[in-house]
Scaffold this motif. Structure first.
Motif, mmCIF file in Angstrom:
data_model
loop_
_atom_site.group_PDB
_atom_site.id
_atom_site.type_symbol
_atom_site.label_atom_id
_atom_site.label_comp_id
_atom_site.label_asym_id
_atom_site.label_seq_id
_atom_site.Cartn_x
_atom_site.Cartn_y
_atom_site.Cartn_z
ATOM 1 N N ARG A 26 0.809 -1.217 0.000
ATOM 2 C CA ARG A 26 0.000 0.000 0.000
ATOM 3 C C ARG A 26 0.842 1.267 0.000
ATOM 4 N N ILE A 28 3.274 3.822 -1.643
ATOM 5 C CA ILE A 28 3.559 4.201 -3.025
ATOM 6 C C ILE A 28 5.041 4.029 -3.355
ATOM 7 N N GLU A 96 0.574 6.491 1.534
ATOM 8 C CA GLU A 96 -0.274 5.309 1.426
ATOM 9 C C GLU A 96 -1.244 5.481 0.257
ATOM 10 N N THR A 97 -1.526 4.393 -0.445
ATOM 11 C CA THR A 97 -2.386 4.484 -1.623
ATOM 12 C C THR A 97 -3.825 4.826 -1.270
ATOM 13 N N GLU A 98 -4.266 4.447 -0.081
ATOM 14 C CA GLU A 98 -5.653 4.733 0.302
ATOM 15 C C GLU A 98 -5.899 6.227 0.478
ATOM 16 N N THR A 101 -6.454 7.622 -3.071
ATOM 17 C CA THR A 101 -7.653 7.201 -3.797
ATOM 18 C C THR A 101 -8.935 7.726 -3.170
#
Length: 105
Positions: A26, A28, A96-98, A101
């Protein structure tokens, strides 16, 4: 003696490890490093095929010249990718990717 199969197995394992890292992680920065590992696995495959395709006693250097172009593209990709990651970190305060997004509404 090391054969072409040995190089292809190592390259396949590196590529699979990179793919697993891209799918499972998760962070990047870790995802970016795994993408670079996948690119290095492809370069290793190209060099191995070039080394083991011998014509008139010399390796075929066409694939090795292609590796130089992919390394050049990878260097440009690193510069642009890290700039994007730094910009995302400055705006979201997270890698973090969350956090990237999530939609702002």
């Amino acid at each position: 003696m090391i054969t072409l199969n040995h190089y292809l197995i190592i390259s396949g394992m590196l590529f699979a490890l990179g793919l697993a890292g891209v799918i499972a992680r998760r962070n990047i920065i870790i995802i970016y490093m795994c993408l670079e590992m996948m690119l290095s696995a492809a370069n290793l495959t190209l060099v191995a095929f070039s080394r083991f395709r011998v014509t008139e006693g010399l390796p075929d250097y066409a694939a090795q010249s292609l590796v130089f172009f992919t390394i050049t593209v990878a260097a440009a990709e690193v510069a642009v990718g890290l700039a994007i990651i730094v910009a995302l970190y400055r705006s979201k305060q997270s890698v973090e990717t969350e956090s990237v997004t999530k939609l702002q509404g």
